[in-house]
Design an enzyme around this catalytic site. Structure first.
Site, PDB file in Angstrom:
ATOM      1  CB  SER A 190      -0.779   0.230   1.268  1.00  0.00           C
ATOM      2  OG  SER A 190      -1.443   1.124   1.444  1.00  0.00           O
ATOM      3  CE1 TYR A 234      -4.217  -2.822   5.427  1.00  0.00           C
ATOM      4  CE2 TYR A 234      -3.636  -0.721   5.294  1.00  0.00           C
ATOM      5  CZ  TYR A 234      -4.044  -1.817   4.568  1.00  0.00           C
ATOM      6  OH  TYR A 234      -4.149  -1.980   3.253  1.00  0.00           O
ATOM      7  CE  LYS A 240      -1.714  -4.746   3.325  1.00  0.00           C
ATOM      8  NZ  LYS A 240      -1.939  -5.855   2.763  1.00  0.00           N
ATOM      9  CE1 TYR A 272      -1.878  -3.825  -5.333  1.00  0.00           C
ATOM     10  CE2 TYR A 272      -3.553  -4.175  -3.794  1.00  0.00           C
ATOM     11  CZ  TYR A 272      -2.858  -4.776  -4.444  1.00  0.00           C
ATOM     12  OH  TYR A 272      -2.731  -5.985  -4.651  1.00  0.00           O
TER      13      TYR A 272
END
Ligand code: NAD
Ligand code: WQD
Length: 338
Positions: free
Chosen positions: A124, A149, A153, A177
């Site tokens: 991400s 979170y 990643k 992304y």
């Protein structure tokens, strides 16, 4: 060639399964349906006219993964499975670390045992620090995450990088992304968040369809062209195609390599609202509210490395993203309806 898609029933996973099947890959999905519906996979098969294999279960279940690798000649894994709600992760850190990190650890352990050493990981833009200059390049600073979170990643990137350093036969592709939105043009699959949407586009879509009264625009005093936050929105079908490019790249390369999947263009919240209203001819009532804690003013990618190395670039416009989101939402007002 057979691809194992973890989290394949989810929003990005289901769109990627469509693109993989269209390119004649064999697709095997494992998903525990904690944030998705098996109906998405039924529709993926209906759309493509091709069958996939589905195993309902948890990626942390080593026995199930072993059974999947025994029963299918997997060549490469695309690893989408993970929990993704930023705010929730602040209140449930252990659950996020357990799910997101252990899934990767168990998965790579079983892959190693079966000699499958090609992994595409859903990373991400959140791994980049907030003090970087725009556009973000793959060499921009990472770390300093502001929520569990984001750390999952960042840590997963470290785990995969370490694996590739220690064993030169491993190949990992880290796909960072930016902001995926939109839906398949058919309107048969799309994003179906549970509860109140955290992200902008699904919230707009639910306001448009009458499920919510109005959008809260989180702040209009940022240093941007209209004061609202600017992001790099990317059509989910373009994103899905980026995974097919990554599978091809992984087949020919070892080592750990990161790629941005974004368009390189930044749009503000009000740009999105006005484009959605214009292309769909439907009002989206909104009010300006306070900034959301943790948000930054501007975030967009440099897509140069992905274009040059993966041979991939986003093709769809913001109009496409808004039209396809609405086409999905209006035909599926309650999502997959479970
Ligand atoms: P999603 O929630 O729609 O899909 C994730 C899927 O993984 C779901 O179907 C869920 O049921 C499944 N899953 C979760 N934990 C699992 C487990 N332990 N075992 C088996 N299945 C499990 O989310 P998405 O938007 O499709 O995101 C896919 C991936 O991309 C995630 O890893 C997410 O963090 C990452 N990502 C998403 C975005 C975004 O804005 N959507 C941005 C950057 C990165
Ligand atoms: C976009 C813009 C908001 C909702 C998040 C994660 C990130 C990544 C993608 C996974 C911002 C504004 C939003 C609303 C609003 N996910 N907004 N009203 O925050 O860029 O990124 O999703 O990796 O890690 O943090 O996306 O869609 O939440 O917000 O005004 O109801 O819309 O302030 O400017 P974000 P978003």
């Amino acid at each position: 060639m057979a691809i194992l898609v973890t989290g394949g029933a989810g929003y990005i996973g289901s769109h990627t399964c469509v693109e993989l099947l269209n390119q004649n890959y064999d697709v095997v999905v494992i998903d525990n349906l904690c944030n998705s519906s098996a109906e998405a996979l039924r529709r993926v098969q209906e759309l493509t006219g091709k069958a996939l294999s589905f195993y309902e279960g948890d990626v942390r279940d080593e026995a199930l993964l072993t059974k999947i690798f025994e029963g299918n000649a997997i060549d490469c894994v695309i690893h989408f499975a993970g929990l993704k709600a930023v705010g929730e992760s602040v209140f449930q850190p252990w659950r996020y670390y357990d799910n997101n990190l252990n899934a990767t650890l168990v998965l790579t352990k079983v892959m190693e045992r079966f000699g499958v050493k090609k992994l595409i990981f859903s990373s991400s833009a959140t791994v980049y620090t907030a003090d970087n200059e725009m556009p973000l390049k793959e060499t921009s600073r990472t770390g300093g995450c502001t929520n569990p979170y984001g750390w999952t990643k960042y840590m997963t990137e470290q785990i995969l990088s370490g694996l590739c350093t220690a064993d030169k036969t491993w190949g990992a592709v880290l796909l960072r992304y930016f902001n995926p939105i939109g839906a398949h043009a058919s309107g048969r699959i799309g994003e179906d968040p549970r509860g109140i949407p955290n992200n902008l586009m699904p919230f707009i879509a639910q306001v448009a369809v009458g499920r919510r009264e109005k959008l809260s625009v989180f702040g209009n005093d940022y240093d941007t062209h209209d004061g609202t936050g600017v992001r790099d929105y990317i059509h989910v079908v373009d994103l899905a195609k980026g995974h097919v490019a990554a599978v091809r790249y992984a087949a020919a390369h070892t080592g750990c390599e990161a790629f941005n999947l974004g368009t390189g263009i930044g749009y503000s919240v009000l740009d999105i609202v006005s484009t959605f209203q214009k292309v769909n001819g439907i009002p989206v009532p909104y009010e300006i509210t306070a900034r959301r804690p943790g948000d930054i003013a501007v975030c967009y990618a440099s897509p140069d490395k992905s274009r040059e190395v993966l041979g991939w670039q986003a093709e769809k416009t913001l109009e496409d993203m808004c039209r396809d989101t609405w086409n999905w939402q209006k035909h599926n007002p309650q999502g997959y309806g479970e």
